[in-house]
Design a protein around this motif. Sequence first.
Motif, PDB file in Angstrom:
ATOM      1  N   THR A  63      -4.899  -2.662  -3.237  1.00  0.00           N
ATOM      2  CA  THR A  63      -5.996  -3.147  -4.071  1.00  0.00           C
ATOM      3  C   THR A  63      -5.481  -3.671  -5.406  1.00  0.00           C
ATOM      4  O   THR A  63      -5.895  -4.751  -5.862  1.00  0.00           O
ATOM      5  N   VAL A  64      -4.579  -2.930  -6.026  1.00  0.00           N
ATOM      6  CA  VAL A  64      -4.013  -3.363  -7.310  1.00  0.00           C
ATOM      7  C   VAL A  64      -3.240  -4.671  -7.134  1.00  0.00           C
ATOM      8  O   VAL A  64      -3.346  -5.584  -7.967  1.00  0.00           O
ATOM      9  N   ALA A  65      -2.476  -4.787  -6.054  1.00  0.00           N
ATOM     10  CA  ALA A  65      -1.719  -6.016  -5.804  1.00  0.00           C
ATOM     11  C   ALA A  65      -2.671  -7.198  -5.599  1.00  0.00           C
ATOM     12  O   ALA A  65      -2.453  -8.284  -6.148  1.00  0.00           O
ATOM     13  N   PHE A  66      -3.731  -6.992  -4.833  1.00  0.00           N
ATOM     14  CA  PHE A  66      -4.708  -8.063  -4.595  1.00  0.00           C
ATOM     15  C   PHE A  66      -5.358  -8.513  -5.902  1.00  0.00           C
ATOM     16  O   PHE A  66      -5.467  -9.716  -6.174  1.00  0.00           O
TER      17      PHE A  66
ATOM     18  N   LYS B 142      -1.025  13.097   5.027  1.00  0.00           N
ATOM     19  CA  LYS B 142      -1.367  11.843   5.699  1.00  0.00           C
ATOM     20  C   LYS B 142      -2.474  11.106   4.940  1.00  0.00           C
ATOM     21  O   LYS B 142      -2.410   9.891   4.752  1.00  0.00           O
ATOM     22  N   GLU B 143      -3.500  11.846   4.494  1.00  0.00           N
ATOM     23  CA  GLU B 143      -4.588  11.237   3.724  1.00  0.00           C
ATOM     24  C   GLU B 143      -4.071  10.693   2.396  1.00  0.00           C
ATOM     25  O   GLU B 143      -4.445   9.590   1.980  1.00  0.00           O
ATOM     26  N   LEU B 144      -3.213  11.461   1.745  1.00  0.00           N
ATOM     27  CA  LEU B 144      -2.677  11.053   0.451  1.00  0.00           C
ATOM     28  C   LEU B 144      -1.865   9.766   0.563  1.00  0.00           C
ATOM     29  O   LEU B 144      -2.003   8.862  -0.266  1.00  0.00           O
TER      30      LEU B 144
ATOM     31  N   GLY C 288      -1.634   3.959  -0.333  1.00  0.00           N
ATOM     32  CA  GLY C 288      -1.470   2.597   0.188  1.00  0.00           C
ATOM     33  C   GLY C 288      -2.659   1.713  -0.143  1.00  0.00           C
ATOM     34  O   GLY C 288      -2.492   0.549  -0.530  1.00  0.00           O
ATOM     35  N   VAL C 289      -3.855   2.270  -0.023  1.00  0.00           N
ATOM     36  CA  VAL C 289      -5.067   1.506  -0.339  1.00  0.00           C
ATOM     37  C   VAL C 289      -5.083   1.137  -1.822  1.00  0.00           C
ATOM     38  O   VAL C 289      -5.398  -0.001  -2.187  1.00  0.00           O
ATOM     39  N   VAL C 290      -4.725   2.076  -2.680  1.00  0.00           N
ATOM     40  CA  VAL C 290      -4.713   1.807  -4.121  1.00  0.00           C
ATOM     41  C   VAL C 290      -3.686   0.732  -4.455  1.00  0.00           C
ATOM     42  O   VAL C 290      -3.974  -0.213  -5.204  1.00  0.00           O
TER      43      VAL C 290
END
Length: 64
Positions: free
Chosen positions: A40-43, A28-30, A35-37
């Motif tokens: 962030t890369v998309a932004f 779940k953490e992974l 998703g956060v990475v």
Amino acid sequence: MANVVKGSTKFLKDVSTEMKRVSWPKRKELVRYTGVVIATVAFIAVFFAIADLGISSLIRAILN
């Protein structure tokens, strides 16, 4: 040459020992971190694309 082999063997044993001590993330953490990475890369990609477009337009306007 024997020292290189001994040193390499010790290094690999030490790596193996350290890998057993590592606290690996749960699934779940992974998924959350992934998703956060990706977000962030998309932004950052969109930000730089817009900045590049703006700077290119500005330079074209100055040169024309």
